[in-house]
Design an enzyme around this catalytic site. Structure first.
Site, PDB file in Angstrom:
ATOM      1  N   THR A   4       0.826  -1.216   0.000  1.00 28.84           N
ATOM      2  CA  THR A   4       0.000   0.000   0.000  1.00 28.84           C
ATOM      3  C   THR A   4       0.860   1.267   0.000  1.00 28.84           C
ATOM      4  OG1 THR A   4      -0.273   0.122   2.410  1.00 28.84           O
ATOM      5  CG2 THR A   4      -1.803  -1.291   1.191  1.00 28.84           C
TER       6      THR A   4
ATOM      7  N   LEU B 292      -2.854   4.598  -0.384  1.00 31.01           N
ATOM      8  CA  LEU B 292      -4.272   4.249  -0.459  1.00 31.01           C
ATOM      9  C   LEU B 292      -4.413   2.754  -0.167  1.00 31.01           C
ATOM     10  CD1 LEU B 292      -6.864   5.773  -1.068  1.00 31.01           C
ATOM     11  CD2 LEU B 292      -6.637   5.093  -3.445  1.00 31.01           C
ATOM     12  N   HIS B 293      -4.547   2.446   1.134  1.00 29.06           N
ATOM     13  CA  HIS B 293      -4.433   1.052   1.570  1.00 29.06           C
ATOM     14  C   HIS B 293      -5.531   0.128   1.040  1.00 29.06           C
ATOM     15  CE1 HIS B 293      -1.507   2.540   4.495  1.00 29.06           C
ATOM     16  NE2 HIS B 293      -2.396   3.410   4.919  1.00 29.06           N
ATOM     17  N   ASP B 294      -6.761   0.336   1.505  1.00 27.89           N
ATOM     18  CA  ASP B 294      -7.779  -0.710   1.431  1.00 27.89           C
ATOM     19  C   ASP B 294      -8.249  -1.079   0.027  1.00 27.89           C
ATOM     20  OD1 ASP B 294      -7.595  -0.851   4.164  1.00 27.89           O
ATOM     21  OD2 ASP B 294      -9.387   0.329   4.547  1.00 27.89           O
TER      22      ASP B 294
END
Ligand SMILES: [Ca+2]
Ligand SMILES: [Ca+2]
Ligand SMILES: [Ca+2]
Ligand SMILES: [Ca+2]
Lengths: 313, 313, 313, 313
Positions: free
Chosen positions: A194, A240-242
Site C-alpha cells: 500500500t 491508499l491502503h484498502d
C-alpha cells in the site's frame, strides 16, 4: 463468474474507496458489509458504511454492526489520520437506509454456513475482530471460506502505529492470530504494497476528471487523508491502503507475492501486533498465507479510476 | 427473593453435582445452562448437561451449546481426571431432551439485555470462553451482570495443570482476561477453597445414605473422580471444586475472602493461565474481584447433602 | 570437617545476622564475603559487611565489592524495609578494615578454580548478580561448586515485592535464571520457610539475654526490621530470612523440602522474578533444585541464639 | 589524530577482513582484540583472531579470550555459513603468538578506566556478550566509551537467522539490551547496510589483483563465504558485514543514517533478538543510537581494497 464477498470494514476514507470499487464492479456480489471498530468507533463506522453505500446509489446493500471492542481489550483509534468522523474531507448526508438487526458476527457465520463451501470470500479492511470472533464461535466456518483477503501488516516496510506493527493488526492481534491459525486460505495486502500506491497529484487529477459530486467527494477525502503520511514520510501523496484488497480480486495480475508463514505477535509489549513474515523461508513453520509485496501501482489506479467513474450519476 | 442464574459448565463429575445443587435449591432460578468445552469436548458436555438435568427430573431446563474452542487456540482437555465421557463412574441414559437452537453466547447476551440490569448472576464452572466471547461481542452486558461467580485459579495453592495455572483458566486465559477486565463484579472460588472441600469417606457415606439411584450415581462419580487427586496429593478424598460456586450463592457465610486485584497471565509460556492475585495489596492495581480463601467444609457438605437428598425420587 | 563457604550478601539486618552466624560457627570457613547490590546500593552494602565483620571482631575476613547493577537493568532497592543505611536500628562505627581490590565476581571465579572441585559452597543472601555474572564469564565454575544455598523465591507463599515475585529474585531474574540453568547443585530457602521463622517477642528476649553491646545491636536491628512485615501481615514478629541459609549448613535436619524443578520467570511483566516451582511434579522439566518448605523454627532460633552468644566479648 | 579502538569479534571470514582493515589503517590504534563466541565457539575464535593477526604480520597485537556463552543461555553458532573452522576457504598456519592471560571482559574494563574518558571506541563484530558483561560488572565504563560501533540488527531488511532477528543480536539479546540501555553513544551497522555491500565478481577480482598469498586467502574466504547468501537470496555475491564497522571509522562520509530509538526484544520467542528501530519517530522513546541505512558500496570496496593491498608483503 461472479465472486461472492463479505466486506468487513472501518471507514476510513480508503475503506470508502474500497467499498465503492467493489460496488462498481460487476465481477463481485457484495453479500453484506460488516462494520468493525478501528479507525473510529463502531458508532461511526456503522454510519460511514451506509453513507458510502448511498453515495453509490446502493441503499439495498445489507449493512451489519459488528463488535465494538477488540478481543482482548480497549479499542485504539486513529482520528489523527482520518479525522473525527473517520471520513473527514467531504460532507455526506446522514444515511436513510437502516442497519440490519443481526449482529455482524452472526451474519458472517450464517452466510458461510448457508452458501456452498469455498464460494465466499471475506475481505477485511480493518481490525479483524469480527472474523476472529466468528471463527471462535463457529470454528467450522474456517474451512468453508474461499479466501480471506485482508489489508494489514507489513514486512520490509515495518509498522506504522509502532515500529513493529501496522494499525489493523495492532488494534486486535488476538483476532488476527485466530484468523492466521484457522486454516482458511489467506492473502495479505501489507504496507509493503500500500505504500507503493500513493495518491500522487496526477492520480488525484484523474479522479477529479470523473467530474460531478462523486469526484468532489473523492478528492476531498484524498486531500484530507494524505496529509498525515505526506508529513510523516515526505512522500508524494498518501498510501491508499484498502482498495488494494478489492483490486486484487478484480485483477490479481497487478500483484505479486510469496506463499509463506506469517505469525502474529501477541505477547511482547514491544512488538505486539507485528506480522512476523518468514519471507526467506528460514523457519520450519507451515506456510499459511500469500504475502503480497509488489504492485503495478499505475495499473491499480487505472482500474480504480475506471471503475469509480461508472458510479457517476 | 429468588436469584436468577445462568450456569456455564463443562461436566465433569463436580460440575454435575453443582448443577444438581442449583436445581435442588428453591432460592435459585436457572434461566439456562450453557455448555463449555473444557474437561471434555463440547460434543460431550452438551450431552452430559442434559443427562444431569434428566437425572434431576428437569428436562424443562434450557440447555445451549457454546463455543467448541478457546479464544486463542486449540482445546486442552482432562480426560485423565474425568474419564473419556467426562462423567465416568456412573452410567446415565442418553438424554431425550433437546438442545436449544440458539448459540450459548447469544443466549448469555440476550438474557442479560432482556432481564433488568443487576439481576442475573453468571456461574462459570469451566473455561470462560462463552462469557469472554459474549462480552467481546456485546461489551454492554458486563455492567448488567449482577455478579460472576467462577470456579478457577489459585493463589497460595498454586496451579494444578501447571505449577502456576489452574485448569479452567489455563484452557482459555484470553477469555478469563476479558472477564476480569470487564468491570463486572467477580467472585473467585479458587483451588485454595476447593482443595479444602475433600470427598472424605464420611462425606461420601452421607451421600450414600440418601439412597436410591441418585445416591448410586453420586457415589459412583465421586469414587471415580477422587482417584486422580488422591494419587497425586495423597489426600483423604478429592477436591469437589464446582459445587462451591453454587453453595456460595446459597450460603455465603460459609466462605471468607478478600477483595483484591486479580490479573490473568496470558503472555508467558511458563506462567500462562495464572491468576496473579494481589492478596497483600502490594500493587496499585485496581481491586476487581473477591478472592475466596477459606470455607467451612463441613457446612458445605451438610448443605450439599441436604439439598441433593431433595432430588431423590 | 570444616565447610568452605563464600557469602554473597546485601546487608540488610537479616543478612547481618546470617554473617554473624557464619563467623560464630567453627564448622564453617568463610573464604570471603562479596557485596551485592540489593536491599541498598553497593556503596552501602560494602560498608555494612565490614561493619558486621568488625562487630564480630573479624577484621581479617576478606570482603569484596561485586556488581553495582543487575544483569538486565537498573537496581530496585528496599529502603522501605531496611532503612536508609540498610542496617537501620543500631549505630555501628565506620569500618577501618579495607575492601579487597579484586572484583567480587573474579574472587568467586578464582576461588572455585583454585580450590578442589566440589569443596566450596556459595551462599547467596541477596540478588544473585555476582554469581550469575561469574558463571557467565567462566561457565566451567558451575560444576565445581559444592552447592549453592540461596535465600530467595517462594512457592505456596507467593511473592513479597510483587504478588508473584520475592525481592531477591525480582531484582535480578536474569542472574537467577543463569544460576538455576547452570547445573550447579542448588538449595532454595524461600519465603515458605522464612515466613515461619518470625521474630516473636520471646525470641527477641532470648537475643537480649546475650547481653553486652552485641545484644543491643541485635535487638535494635530486629526491632527496626520487623516493623514492615508486622504492619503488612499482622504477624507476631518479622520473618528472619537470611540466617536460614547458614543454619541449613549447620543443621540440615531442621529443614525439609523436595527435589524438584524450579524455573525463573524473566519475560512476563506480570510475573517477572517468580520462582515457578513444580512441587507436585506435573511437568517433565528436569529437577534442578532442592526446594525447602518447612523448618523447625524453635530449633533454628535456639541455634542462632547459642551461636551469636559466642561472639559476645 | 589516531583513534584508539578495541575490537570484539567472532571470526568469521568477514570479521577477518574487518580485522585486517583495521590493522592496515594508520588512523586506528588497535589496543586489543577480544574473542567472542558466535559464528563458532570461543575455542575457535581465539585461534582465528591470532591467525589473522599473523597473516597481517602483527603478532604484537594483544588478543584476549572473552566469554564462552551468552548471558542467558546456550550458544547458537553458524557453521552452516562460515564452515567448521569459522574461516573455511583458506588454510592458515596455526598461530604461534599467545593469548593474553587476562579475561577479555576485564581487558575492556581496565582499558576504559585507564584511558582518558571519551577516547576509546569499542567495535563489536559478533554477539555483544563481552561488552554487555563488562558494563554489568563495571557500569561506570559506559559513559567513558567514545562510541560503540557494532555490526548487528536490521530494520527494513528484517532478520536473517529468524524472520525478525539478525544473528549477532539473536545469539545474545540480553547483552545487546544492556549495551543499548547503557547510555554509551552507539552506531549500528545493520543488515540494511551490509546487504548493500555485496561481494560481486568485479569486487572479488579487485581483491585478486592485490596478488600474493594475501589475495589468495581473501578470495578463498570470500568464495566460501558468499555461497550461503547467494543460494538464499539469489544475489550477486554475499554481504560483507563486519568490515563496514571499521570502514565507518575511517570514512564516515560513505554512510548515512538517522539518530533514533532502538530497543532489543528479549522476551518474545517469536521476535527474540529483534532490533526494534523507531526510524519514523512514532514513539516517545529516547533516541539512543545512530542507525545506518545507506552506504556508498563502491566507495567501501575501494577503501577496503586499497587498505588491504598495503598488507601485501
Ligand atoms: Ca480500513
Ligand atoms: Ca468444571
Ligand atoms: Ca539479603
Ligand atoms: Ca562477526
Amino acid at each position: 463468474m461472479v465472486e461472492k464477498i463479505i466486506i468487513d470494514t472501518d471507514p476510513g476514507q480508503d475503506d470508502a474507496l474500497a467499498i465503492l470499487l467493489a460496488l462498481a464492479s460487476p465481477e463481485l456480489e457484495v453479500l453484506g458489509i460488516v462494520a468493525a471498530a478501528g479507525n473510529v468507533p463502531l458508532s461511526l463506522t456503522t454510519v460511514n458504511i451506509r453513507k458510502v453505500c448511498e453515495l453509490a446509489g446502493r441503499s439495498d446493500v445489507k449493512v451489519f454492526a459488528g463488535c465494538s471492542q477488540p478481543m482482548a481489550g480497549p479499542l485504539v483509534t486513529a482520528e489523527y489520520v482520518h479525522g473525527a468522523t473517520g471520513m473527514d474531507g467531504a460532507d455526506l448526508p446522514d444515511p436513510t437506509m437502516r442497519l440490519q438487526e443481526q449482529h455482524g458476527v452472526d451474519f458472517i457465520i450464517d452466510t458461510l454456513m448457508r452458501e456452498p463451501a469455498g464460494t465466499v470470500t471475506v475481505c477485511t479492511l480493518g481490525p479483524m475482530t469480527n472474523l476472529g470472533q466468528a471463527i471462535t464461535k463457529a470454528p467450522e466456518i474456517a474451512t468453508r471460506i474461499k479466501r480471506v483477503v485482508l489489508m494489514g501488516g507489513g514486512c520490509f516496510e515495518g509498522g506504522n502505529i509502532t515500529p513493529a506493527a501496522e494499525f489493523n493488526i495492532y488494534v486486535d492481534p488476538e483476532a488476527a492470530a485466530v484468523v492466521f491459525a484457522s486454516g482458511a486460505p489467506i492473502v495479505v495486502m501489507p504496507l509493503d504494497v500500500t505504500h507503493k500506491t500513493l495518491t500522487t497529484r496526477p492520480r488525484v487529477e484523474a479522479f477529479k476528471a470523473i467530474g460531478g459530486q462523486l469526484a468532489e467527494v473523492l478528492v476531498g477525502w484524498l486531500d484530507y487523508f494524505e496529509r498525515f503520511d505526506v508529513a510523516k514520510y515526505g512522500s508524494d501523496g498518501g498510501p491508499l491502503h484498502d482498495p488494494n484488497v478489492i483490486a486484487y480480486l478484480l485483477k490479481p495480475e497487478l500483484y505479486s507475492g510469496r506463499h509463506c508463514n506469517v505469525e502474529i505477535e501477541v505477547n511482547s509489549p514491544l512488538t505486539r501486533g507485528m506480522t512476523v513474515t518468514d519471507w526467506w523461508g528460514v523457519t520450519d513453520r507451515p506456510k499459511n498465507a500469500t504475502f503480497i509485496r509488489d504492485v503495478d501501482a499505475d495499473g491499480f489506479y487505472a482500474l480504480l479510476t475506471e471503475r469509480l467513474s461508472r458510479l457517476r450519476r
